[in-house]
Write an enzyme that holds these catalytic residues in place. Structure first.
Site, mmCIF file in Angstrom:
data_model
loop_
_atom_site.group_PDB
_atom_site.id
_atom_site.type_symbol
_atom_site.label_atom_id
_atom_site.label_comp_id
_atom_site.label_asym_id
_atom_site.label_seq_id
_atom_site.Cartn_x
_atom_site.Cartn_y
_atom_site.Cartn_z
ATOM 1 N N GLY A 103 0.819 -1.203 0.000
ATOM 2 C CA GLY A 103 0.000 0.000 0.000
ATOM 3 C C GLY A 103 0.858 1.259 0.000
ATOM 4 O O GLY A 103 2.094 1.198 -0.076
ATOM 5 N N ILE A 159 1.600 3.867 2.300
ATOM 6 C CA ILE A 159 2.591 4.091 3.362
ATOM 7 C C ILE A 159 3.454 2.850 3.543
ATOM 8 O O ILE A 159 4.659 2.935 3.748
ATOM 9 C CB ILE A 159 1.901 4.472 4.685
ATOM 10 N N ASP A 178 0.031 -8.717 1.879
ATOM 11 C CA ASP A 178 -0.935 -7.788 1.292
ATOM 12 C C ASP A 178 -1.956 -8.623 0.519
ATOM 13 O O ASP A 178 -1.583 -9.613 -0.118
ATOM 14 C CB ASP A 178 -0.238 -6.803 0.344
ATOM 15 N N ASP A 204 -5.002 -12.721 2.982
ATOM 16 C CA ASP A 204 -6.047 -11.886 3.575
ATOM 17 C C ASP A 204 -6.036 -12.101 5.087
ATOM 18 O O ASP A 204 -6.350 -13.197 5.568
ATOM 19 C CB ASP A 204 -7.411 -12.256 2.987
ATOM 20 N N SER A 254 -3.858 6.980 13.859
ATOM 21 C CA SER A 254 -4.290 8.151 13.096
ATOM 22 C C SER A 254 -4.662 9.288 14.016
ATOM 23 O O SER A 254 -5.129 9.079 15.146
ATOM 24 C CB SER A 254 -5.500 7.753 12.244
ATOM 25 N N TYR A 284 -14.156 4.803 10.700
ATOM 26 C CA TYR A 284 -12.713 4.646 10.508
ATOM 27 C C TYR A 284 -11.964 5.109 11.752
ATOM 28 O O TYR A 284 -11.117 4.400 12.297
ATOM 29 C CB TYR A 284 -12.235 5.438 9.280
ATOM 30 N N LYS A 322 -9.568 2.995 14.765
ATOM 31 C CA LYS A 322 -8.223 3.326 15.238
ATOM 32 C C LYS A 322 -8.213 3.472 16.766
ATOM 33 O O LYS A 322 -7.261 3.054 17.439
ATOM 34 C CB LYS A 322 -7.709 4.598 14.559
ATOM 35 N N TYR A 378 -0.599 9.163 12.718
ATOM 36 C CA TYR A 378 -0.260 9.969 11.550
ATOM 37 C C TYR A 378 -1.258 11.093 11.391
ATOM 38 O O TYR A 378 -2.422 10.948 11.699
ATOM 39 C CB TYR A 378 -0.352 9.184 10.238
ATOM 40 N N ASN A 402 -8.868 10.604 -0.956
ATOM 41 C CA ASN A 402 -7.995 11.597 -0.332
ATOM 42 C C ASN A 402 -7.722 12.760 -1.279
ATOM 43 O O ASN A 402 -7.796 12.615 -2.504
ATOM 44 C CB ASN A 402 -6.687 10.944 0.107
ATOM 45 N N ARG A 415 -18.442 17.221 4.061
ATOM 46 C CA ARG A 415 -18.500 15.762 3.969
ATOM 47 C C ARG A 415 -18.662 15.182 5.377
ATOM 48 O O ARG A 415 -17.988 15.613 6.311
ATOM 49 C CB ARG A 415 -17.216 15.246 3.322
#
Length: 339
Positions: A10, A12, A31, A58, A125, A150, A154, A177, A199, A295
């Site tokens: 991915g 990062i 992955d 997975d 995050s 989301y 986290k 992050y 994003n 949003r």
């Protein structure tokens, strides 16, 4: 020394694999290619001269995770990126996020818990802070009710790591992050979202290259200087280097606590309109955009206090917003064969 990087193809993850291999670590990548491409392996090899060991697996399949650790008994260091990460998508499909982000974490930790000693770096995050009361945000800021599923995954993920570390040989670092952007300066790897980008920066570059008709700016009525939302945009290469330092800290047993938390950002907030203007400057492209409604799940402003990472981890962001946007544009042009 072998390091497992989940979600290692991915955005990062792939940049972190590069930095790990540049530091001489042996990397094993897991992955499932749900939001990445097998071609990223070639990009990593071109940059570092070495292709990491790869398993298409997975992590939602508990038996597959068990089988992996039965085969790789020497894996005791894990950097965990594999997760779904789009705030807007999580609002519309919360169960996807709870299954993918929570179950996979639990299955990994169940295997590490069996070991006498293990090191775990969790990809967290700034969304765990919700809309913080004070800016810039320090690690001591309250973890508030999440604005999105989301963000909630986290928060829950961090709690799981705390709880498991307290009763096992697992030592952990939680890296919170802010907003990773950019690409490797070689343009061999970068952000490559499947479908419509969730994003800001990939949507900007895809609009500039002609793949999207125009960019939507979600809201211009926030209580910020220009009315658009403010975020702390950090170059992905700087972010990747923070993972290497965090890993070395654990390996060298320099951590002061079983679980340590660090903000990883630049310490500076930029509004959406400021990012657009900076991109137009570095790319010499005029960007088509329109203002639309806010949003769901978005907060007003978020930017980091990075003093702890600077002083304790020995890490500091080196690259600028313009560096990041320039590298993202170089990457976009390369993948569209428009150099």
């Amino acid at each position: 020394m072998k390091i497992l990087v989940t979600g290692g193809l991915g955005f990062i993850g792939s940049h972190t694999v590069v930095e790990l291999q540049n530091e001489g670590f042996e990397v094993v990548v897991i992955d499932n290619l749900s939001n990445s491409s097998i071609d990223v392996l070639d990009g990593i090899q071109k940059i570092t001269g070495k292709k990491p060991f790869f398993e298409n697996l997975d992590l939602k399949n508990k038996v597959s995770v068990q089988d992996f650790f039965d085969k790789h008994t020497d894996v005791t260091h894990v950097i965990h990126f594999a997760a779904s990460k789009a705030v807007g998508e999580s609002v519309g499909n919360p169960l996807l996020y709870y299954e993918n982000n929570i179950n996979t974490l639990v299955y990994l930790l169940q295997e590490l818990e069996k070991k006498t000693e293990a090191n775990f770096i969790f990809s967290s995050s700034c969304t765990v802070y919700g809309q913080a009361d004070d800016m810039p945000i320090t690690e001591k800021a309250s973890v508030k009710p999440a604005f999105s599923p989301y963000g909630n995954t986290k928060q829950i993920g961090e709690e799981i790591v705390w709880d498991v570390s307290a009763v096992s040989g697992i030592n952990a670092v939680l890296l919170r992050y802010f907003n990773p952007i950019g690409a490797h300066p070689s343009a061999e790897i970068g952000e490559l979202p499947l479908g419509v980008p969730q994003n800001l920066v990939p949507f900007i570059t895809q609009t500039a290259i002609g793949l999207r008709q125009e960019l939507s700016v979600f809201g211009d009525d926030y209580p910020t200087p220009d009315g658009t939302a403010v975020r702390d945009y950090i170059h992905v290469v700087d972010l990747a280097k923070a993972h290497v330092l965090a890993l070395k800290r654990l390996i060298e047993k320099k951590n002061k606590d079983k679980v340590e938390v660090f903000n990883i950002g630049t310490g500076k907030g930029s509004s959406v309109l400021e990012v657009i203007k900076a991109f137009e400057k570095v790319s010499e492209q005029k960007l088509a955009y329109k203002i639309v409604g806010r949003r769901d799940g978005d907060v007003t402003e978020v930017y980091a206090n990075t003093d702890k990472a600077n002083q304790v981890l020995g890490w500091k962001a080196q690259l600028t917003l313009e560096d990041a946007l320039g590298s993202a544009w170089k990457w976009e042009k390369k993948i569209r064969n428009n150099i």
